[in-house]
Each structure stands twice: as C-alpha cells, then as structure tokens.
Design a protein around this motif. Structure first.
Motif, PDB file in Angstrom:
ATOM      1  N   GLU A   1      -3.773  -5.388  -2.475  1.00 12.84           N
ATOM      2  CA  GLU A   1      -4.113  -4.283  -1.577  1.00 12.84           C
ATOM      3  C   GLU A   1      -5.531  -4.380  -1.026  1.00 12.84           C
ATOM      4  O   GLU A   1      -5.976  -5.449  -0.660  1.00 12.84           O
TER       5      GLU A   1
ATOM      6  N   ALA B   1       8.119   7.755   1.842  1.00 10.82           N
ATOM      7  CA  ALA B   1       8.503   7.504   0.451  1.00 10.82           C
ATOM      8  C   ALA B   1       8.926   8.810  -0.210  1.00 10.82           C
ATOM      9  O   ALA B   1       8.450   9.892   0.150  1.00 10.82           O
TER      10      ALA B   1
ATOM     11  N   LEU C   1       5.108   6.536   6.186  1.00 12.75           N
ATOM     12  CA  LEU C   1       5.154   6.534   4.706  1.00 12.75           C
ATOM     13  C   LEU C   1       6.136   7.606   4.251  1.00 12.75           C
ATOM     14  O   LEU C   1       5.758   8.642   3.714  1.00 12.75           O
TER      15      LEU C   1
ATOM     16  N   HIS D   1      13.586   4.303   4.086  1.00 11.40           N
ATOM     17  CA  HIS D   1      13.543   3.483   2.886  1.00 11.40           C
ATOM     18  C   HIS D   1      14.765   2.579   2.772  1.00 11.40           C
ATOM     19  O   HIS D   1      14.633   1.365   2.576  1.00 11.40           O
TER      20      HIS D   1
ATOM     21  N   PHE E   1       9.878  -1.635  -2.194  1.00 14.43           N
ATOM     22  CA  PHE E   1       8.788  -1.263  -3.097  1.00 14.43           C
ATOM     23  C   PHE E   1       8.726  -2.179  -4.316  1.00 14.43           C
ATOM     24  O   PHE E   1       7.704  -2.211  -5.003  1.00 14.43           O
ATOM     25  N   LEU E   2       9.827  -2.857  -4.595  1.00 13.07           N
ATOM     26  CA  LEU E   2       9.787  -3.874  -5.657  1.00 13.07           C
ATOM     27  C   LEU E   2       9.582  -5.214  -4.958  1.00 13.07           C
ATOM     28  O   LEU E   2      10.426  -5.664  -4.167  1.00 13.07           O
ATOM     29  N   MET E   3       8.473  -5.850  -5.258  1.00 12.29           N
ATOM     30  CA  MET E   3       8.061  -7.003  -4.450  1.00 12.29           C
ATOM     31  C   MET E   3       8.986  -8.202  -4.605  1.00 12.29           C
ATOM     32  O   MET E   3       8.985  -9.096  -3.765  1.00 12.29           O
TER      33      MET E   3
ATOM     34  N   TRP F   1       2.542  -2.459   3.430  1.00  6.76           N
ATOM     35  CA  TRP F   1       3.724  -2.438   2.565  1.00  6.76           C
ATOM     36  C   TRP F   1       4.617  -1.255   2.870  1.00  6.76           C
ATOM     37  O   TRP F   1       4.122  -0.305   3.456  1.00  6.76           O
TER      38      TRP F   1
END
Lengths: 554, 554
Positions: free
Chosen positions: B344, B143, B141, B173, B190-192, B239
């Motif tokens: 989720e 991010a 992660l 990323h 991160f934008l689906m 994700w």
C-alpha cells in the motif's frame, strides 16, 4: 448537565496591567474590591494573554485557541467562519453565554456570505458575534475621523447618553472622553495633555457605571433562570486616558510607581524592538511629563472600575447569588505606561503581556484555595476550557487548546505546562514599513517558562532572551549571548514543539480516534493484506461469499 | 475573467505509482496515452502528495492547503466547515468546478448543523462535497462487512450495473471486483490470491470505462458552455487488485520490475517504520508469491486506465476541444507493491509519496515546454493555485498555500521552493497501539529537498534521513548518523520554518494588510501617542473640535 453548574460572571477589563491592583502589589492604588474577589478565590500571578493587543487576544480567549490556530492575528482581522467559540461549547454543555460590552469581534462577512449565513438569523448573529448571545454589544471605541467612525455599528452608549440629555454630535467623545479647556472648548482625551482634566460628564453616566448597570439589569432579568455565563466586558481603563470627577484628581505624581526602564535597553536593541523604540508611542511615553499626567488618570480609571466592581459584588451578596456565581476578573492585555520606553502594549515585556487573573469559585470544592496565589503558567485560552468544565460539559480538547483551571482551583496538584506562548502580528504597523518586511514576516512569538522568556521574530532575526530570575525587570537581552546558546536552543525546542501541534483536526476527538483503532475497516468489508482467507474471521467474508453468476448470464 | 480561460480536465487516478508509466521509465508497461499527454506538455518528475493516503491527500489537493492547515488528517476525518475549496476559488474566478468520480470527502455534518447548513441546499451540497458541483460522486469503495457498507451513500456504479443486468446483491464487489473460482463461487478480489483471475464482468462495464463514459457525457453536455473545470477522478488502479479480461493476463511475472528492498532496512529500523514492518501489509507484500500475482494485475489496471485515457484524448481531438482544454494527470499517492517490505502507501519512500503529474496546456504560451520534464519540487497543493491562475483569477495566497505552476509551464524561470512537505497521521492504525502512542503523537512529517529526505515522527523519536543522491533507493537511514548532524539540523530548520507559517489568517490578504499600513486608525479618529496636537494634521482633529457643552447644561 447545567443543573448544578454555577453561574459564571466573566469580567474582562481592557488594558488593565497585572500589577495595578493592591492585591498584586501596587503600593499606592487601593483596589479593595479586586482584593475582595482575590480573598475569596485564587489569584493567578503568571497569566499571559495570547497576544498583547485587543482583537487577537480576545479571539483567543473567546475560542480557547492560539492566535495561529484561529488566524485573527490582529485587530479587525475577521475571525473566520467555522471557528468554534466559548459560546458554542457552553451551549452544548447546556449553558447560555451572553455578552455585555466589548469583544472587538470582526465578523467574516465574506465567509458568512459564502455559506449563506444571514447576519440577522439566530445562527448568523452568533457567528457574527463570536458565539455570544448579545445582551449588549459596545466596543467602547466610538472614535471618528475624516473617514468616519472607527466602529460602524450603532453605538448603544451614545444612544444612552443622548437619552440622558447629552446632545452633542458624538457624546462618547465630547463628554465621556473629553474635558473642557480654558476657552470652553472640547479638550479631547485623545490628546494626553488633557488627561488630568475631569471628563465632562456626570460620573454615573460614564462608561464603567453605565455598563455595570447593564450587567445588574442582566442579572436581575436572569434571576431564577440559572445557570448562565455572562461576559461583562469593559472598555476601561483603556485610553482615552481621561476620567470623570472625583477620579480625575484622586492620584498625583507622588502616587506613580518608579518607571521600569534602562538606557541599556536602547543600546544595540533588537531590530524589531528598535523599530518600536523609534515609534511615536515610544517617543510620547518616554517623556516624564506624559507619564506624570497619564498615569494618575489611568489609576483613576482603575479605581473607578474597582468601585463599580464593588457594586456588583454587593448586588450578588445581597441577592444571595454570590454563593452560586463564579467570578472571573481579567484583562485582554496590559499597558506599558512608559516602562521599557514603550507606550500601550504590542510587545512582550511583562507590563504588556501579563494579565491580571482572579477566579473565585464559591463552591465548597474550592475552599482549600481561597485567598491563595498560584504561580502556575496560565494562558488565557485556559478560560474557555475552565468554563466548559464548570458548566459540566466535556472539554473538547481536540478543539480547545487551553486547559481547565478547575483542578488548580480545587488545590488538586497535577502536572502543568512548562511554557506559555503569546504571539503578535505587526504586519499593519509602521514598524513593518520601517523594517521593510512582507506581511507574513511581521510575526513575533513569545515563549516563557518559569525562568526564561524568549521572543522569536520571523524574518531572519536573532531572538531576544530574558532571564526572569536574575533580571526580573527584563533589561538585559541575552538573545545573542553565546553563554546562553543551550537555553536558547531549549526555548526554540518548546516553540517548535508547539508549532507542530495539531490545531486544525477539530472534527474528530481523540476518543473517537482510539475507538477507530479497533479493526474498523474490516468491519465494513475493507480487507487489506490478505492473500487467502487465512486469519480472516468468517463473519468478515460473509458478505463476499456465495455462488457467482457468470457474466454471460447477466 | 473566464472568457478566454481554457477548460481544465483534471484527471486523478487512485494509488497510481509515479514510475508505472512508460514515459516515467517503466520498462515493460506501455502507456502510450499518458505518454501522449506528456509529449504535449510537461511531466513533473518530483511531485509529492501532501499525505500518502487517499482522504488527507485529496483534501489538500482540493483545498490547496497542507494537511496541518485543513485538519482532515486521515481518511474519514471530516473536512471542517469553513474550509475554502478549489471550487470556491474557481467559481469566484468565473469557472464552474465539477466532480465526476471520487473525492473521499467526509462532510463535517456536526459543523454544518451548527451553522444550519442544509445538505440539500446549493451551498450545503457544495460544503458537503468539498466545493464541487456533483456531476457524479462515486468513491469506488462499495465494500460491505458485518457492520454494513464502508460508504453509506447510494452507489451510482451499483445502480448502473443493476441496470445492465448484474443482479447480485453488491455487483461492485461480486462482479467488478471478483472473479470465479473453480467451484463457481465468488472469488473476491479482496483476497489477493485471486488477483490473476479475470474480473467477472464485461470489460466495458467495469469501473474505468464506466467513469470514462460519464466524463464524455459531461463534456458533450457542456459543449458550447466553456470554460469548465472537471475533476475526473478514478478509483483505479487502487485495490481490489483484479481486472477484467483481456487485462488480467496481459502481464506476467517476467514483466515485474525488480523489487526495491534491502535486508538492512529491517535491521535497526526506526521504531515507527519498524511498527509498519511488523504489520499485516508488510507481511503480505514481502511475499514474492503475493507480488507475483498482484503486480501483473496492478499493471493490467493501469493499462486499462491508459486505454480509456486514449478514448478521452481522441474525443477531445475529434471534437476540436483539445486545443482549448488543459489536461492534468495525477494520482493521490503511490503504492509500495512490496518495495521496502511495504504494501500500500502510508509512509514516505518514493513509491508511496511521489505522484505522477503531467500537465498539457494547449495554448501557445506553453509551446516552449512541450515534451519536457521538470525536476522542480512540486507539491500537489500547487494544483489549486494553478487552476485559479488558468481560470484568470487572482490566486488568494493568504488561503492557498501552493504556487501556480503556470510560469513553469511557460518556461519562465523563477525561483522555486527549496523543500516540499508531506504529512501522515497514523493515529487510528494498529501501529499506534503497537507503539502505545496517544493520538496526537501519531504524526509524521516528511521534508524533502533536492538531495535529502528527512522524516520526523512526533512522540520523541529520532528522525529518519535519506541521501537521495548517494542512495536513491532509500535503503540507508542516516537519521542517527553523527556525520549528518548538520544536514539534519538544516532539514529541521526547514520543517520548523514551515511549521510556523501563517496558515489560518485566511480572511485578510497581504495586499489589504499593506494598505492598512497607511495611517488607517487616525483616519477614523484613533489618535495614539499625541500629547498635544503637535504633528497632528488638522483634518484628524476636526471631528473633535468645537465648543464644549458643560455637563451641567445637559
């Protein structure tokens, strides 16, 4: 923080019944010095220990947490490494926390070894001593049997007695806790028939004055080094029931208060209580000849405690320390003394589970409550939160499960708890074998409200229930009364609400949790629930913008 | 002890739904390598995580204890110092325990400082890493937002990518979790809406193959140094939902299984569930266009996991290690994927709280169960006990709250638990603010039996109840159904029995307790309940006998 904080002299007696003080209504036992503190402060008339036995009660008081939360459920069950203590909280608030006397702490040596904590390091010593800095540790149980001493440590008290010329093998036993019989032999205080004899020791060398002297030494050494918290922790009036002259014959049979017991308690008794009623202690303390000799000795021990408390109060007054020293008087549990056909403690009738609690705060903010009695339901875990509050610290209520009593001491009305809890683990006892129970079924929970007391036993038993208003003597067990089904259900609601409490989330405060509600993850790039960038503040995507380098070019 | 123990390859995926495997019934997603392990072992079809979110679920799995017991109730709530881990238990049994990948462990740095544990000491490193020895720690992660990186550590994966020539600021990323849009810009995963794009990375450099390579490195390095336990812990299929070619377009809309949701779930919804239904994740995953692009990407990520699992199985077969290596496949929780209008995890419907669990034990004792499915109620805390059992250790059941699955793997019928528990703490979430709740009221408990699932919410709410037999899709909440009052009461009985469990008495075993029942105190001189010496074995009084020295002579 600690600058304007008072000193805290936290005095604990061991096995002192809540009602064996004249200020608490004892008819024949005068305790002018306890009463003197009560006149200066608040006497809490409904204070409960978290477990009616030394070790687990104390571990709760010293951690400010319920027995189920810290896990040291009985004497000599080690307090697990990692538990945070009164001393840890106070030091964080800028106040040292010293021990003078008993804790009954059993260190988690396996846990300490796992974490590489050396017992002789500063940190290791505190972990091993329940968070206290040690002025003096003496648990006052220097008993010895075929397998050696109960307490494996060096005995500071025996060392003192040897210095004073008591040369016997174990002067704690042979002098401080024994008399002499007609043949000139040691008359052990462990045999209750000797309770009326004077202990074979000069009064000034016995345990209570000895520890009192050490406490005065401490306060002398700390003069000008305020503030401090000192836990002065006596073994007395705990057994062996024997006391030196002149206390040994200060009380007689005529001074014994009427026994509180009823034949109906033994009829159809709750199976767990019944197992106690079939035990050796019950047999002994149901005998009037035992009570007749033990109770006067017990009263003598308390009288001695009171006299030496007077010395401390005088010392504080004479040295001008009284006005900056909060005094707290309590006990780790009571003593049945034959009431309810029981001896010792270990169960939840008032003589066992209620404790004396008197707090005198000399500061002007507490003027409004001096000499008053509070009937609020107090749990002994409240003391740790109270002391942190007095030290000027922030009470870490994600760790400490009790509540500060400071508002009550200041007469500030506030909503208070509806019920108090106490617990007991009898898994190592003969009762466990008698009932044929696995260790983790040998657990009792008490829930007490203003009016009702329910005792729940694991292992598939019905509960016990007492109506303290109609039946303050706790003779009539209503645990199977159909008429009381609703009350029982309400009491279980309390128990189960409590059982689901969050007791182990000790590494993050409620305050920090509320702070984290403010969009924390997005601030560090965790974007969830976005299809496109609609609604997404531009700053959040900045780290993810820019020209892509096609993979072939890498 | 460890001599004849097998290796344990404990593989955890992150956010892998229990039913997204062909062996678990998925109609369009073929996972031949998961199925291969299932054919060699037992697939547990009713396994539950202890909390449907990464951090708290994992802390339970790694300690073998319920969330309420270890207290790390949500992501990044530190695991308190003193908690004993799978690694601690295994090392005691003679087996090392290594980490390759993710744990989501947040060290209790305040507690470590309090105990003087240096993070770079052997002990401190293990305490800070949840008891594992670190072959590689990478939580996957990486991010980054306006307040910096979510994970403050050095990123081994980013270091690897830079070595491979990916020079962007944050290649985790910009490459592994992003595609390229039509303008040549970074298209963040991160934008689906970008889920259908291929990640801008060579497949072999993406996270799943990278970690697989590290696991094979580990097993190569350990050859001839058996036995070991290795926790190979992938971030995927978690994700950001984006996967490199060829997995990005391996599945399409036609491969999506029917959504499991009903309008009646949104009518009169339980207040806490309703708060979720008003959240951003629900809004996103209730959109079919979101599901249509995300689910195929999620399936691609799982397919990639399956392929690389195949590489591991081949490696074990080819090197002859398969026959001495137990393989465990599981996930920390599931993923709603729009079912029940949810995205989720974070709640207790099956897609979120049930986890895949497959265990293949190559030893002949497990021959009887190969290729079978068990419907016993499994809690993920059972794994720690299972591994200790496999390592030849004694399961410390006063610490570990799960049960060894070894008897089930051997087909030895035994009584099993009647209910499983899962917990959830949403105190840091927007739902907490929406409901206006104090942190400690933001707690959910699930109790599931063979037929029923009850969800209890603190804070004064009624429960939710599902009849899994009549309503396996969990559409009809019976939590306020008068017809089900008795079932609800039974389910609460389970919850409350569990809530009163003894979870913190971790320093003394049941065995030791039973041993202490045998007259312990008398052996060390503690004589209670004796009036005279009737009934007292002579040896006990020996230490207290002899001539007394009158006090005047001292």
């Amino acid at each position: 923080m600690g600058k304007t904080a008072p000193n805290i002299l936290f005095i604990m007696y061991d096995q002192l019944r809540f009602d064996y003080l004249s200020c608490a209504g004892h008819k024949t036992l005068e305790t002018p010095n306890f009463d003197r503190v009560a006149a200066r402060g608040v006497r809490f008339d409904r204070a409960y220990c978290q477990s009616p036995v030394c070790g687990s009660s104390r571990m709760s008081t010293y951690t400010g947490r319920y027995v189920s939360s810290h896990g040291a459920a009985y004497n000599n069950f080690p307090l697990k490494v990692g538990e945070i203590t009164m001393g840890d909280h106070l030091r964080k608030a800028g106040m040292d926390c010293w021990l003078i006397g008993k804790t009954h702490m059993k260190a988690d040596s396996e846990g300490m070894a796992r974490l590489g904590l050396a017992p002789d390091s500063v940190i290791g010593a505190r972990v091993g001593e329940c968070g206290f800095d040690i002025w003096l540790r003496d648990d006052g149980l220097w008993a010895e049997g075929p397998k050696g001493f109960y307490d494996q440590r060096r005995s500071p008290y025996n060392a003192y007695l040897r210095e004073k010329g008591y040369t016997d093998h174990n002067p704690w036993h042979d002098h401080a806790n024994a008399g002499i019989d007609g043949d000139g032999d040691i008359a052990s205080g462990f045999l209750m028939k000797h309770a009326g004899k004077p202990a074979n020791i000069r009064e000034g060398d016995s345990e209570t004055p000895w520890l009192t002297d050490r406490a005065i030494d401490f306060m002398e050494a700390k003069r000008g080094r305020d503030p401090w918290c000192a836990h002065l922790s006596y073994i007395k009036p705990h057994w062996p029931y024997i006391v030196p002259a002149p206390y040994h014959d200060m009380y007689g049979i005529e001074d014994i208060q009427p026994v509180v017991r009823s034949d109906k308690e033994r009829t159809d008794a709750h199976p767990v209580f019944d197992a106690y009623l079939h035990g050796k202690l019950s047999a002994a303390f149901s005998r009037n000849d035992v009570r007749d000799v033990v109770i006067p000795a017990y009263m003598g021990l308390i009288k001695q405690c009171d006299d030496h408390l007077g010395r401390i109060l005088d010392y504080l007054d004479e040295t001008g320390q009284a006005e900056k020293t909060v005094i707290v008087l309590t006990s780790d549990h009571g003593d049945y003394m034959g009431d309810h056909w029981m001896g010792e403690k270990d169960f939840f009738h008032d003589p066992s589970v209620r404790v004396p609690l008197i707090i005198a705060d000399p500061r002007s903010e507490a003027d409004a409550t001096r000499g008053t009695v509070s009937s609020k339901l107090i749990e002994q875990i409240d003391l740790a939160a109270t002391f942190v509050d007095m030290a000027g610290g922030k009470v870490a209520d994600h760790i400490l499960e009790g509540r500060s009593l400071v508002p009550l001491l200041r007469g500030e009305e506030s909503e208070w708890r509806d019920f108090a809890i106490s617990e007991y683990d009898y898994s190592t006892s003969p009762m466990a074998d008698r009932l044929g129970l696995a260790p983790r079924d040998c657990r009792l929970f008490m829930v007490v409200t203003e009016r009702w007391k329910l005792i729940h036993a694991e292992g598939g038993f019905s509960p016990m229930l007492f109506d303290l208003e109609v039946d303050p003597q706790e003779f009539t067990d209503l645990g199977t009364s159909a008429d009381h089904a609703e009350i029982i259900a309400q009491m279980y609601d309390h128990l189960h609400h409590w059982a689901k409490r969050q007791s182990q989330r000790t590494t993050i405060s409620d305050e920090e949790i509320r702070a984290r509600r403010q969009g924390g993850p997005e601030q560090v790039g965790i974007l969830m629930g976005y299809y496109g960038d609609e609604g997404l503040p531009e700053e959040f995507t900045a780290a993810y913008q820019g020209k892509a380098t096609p993979v072939e070019e890498n």
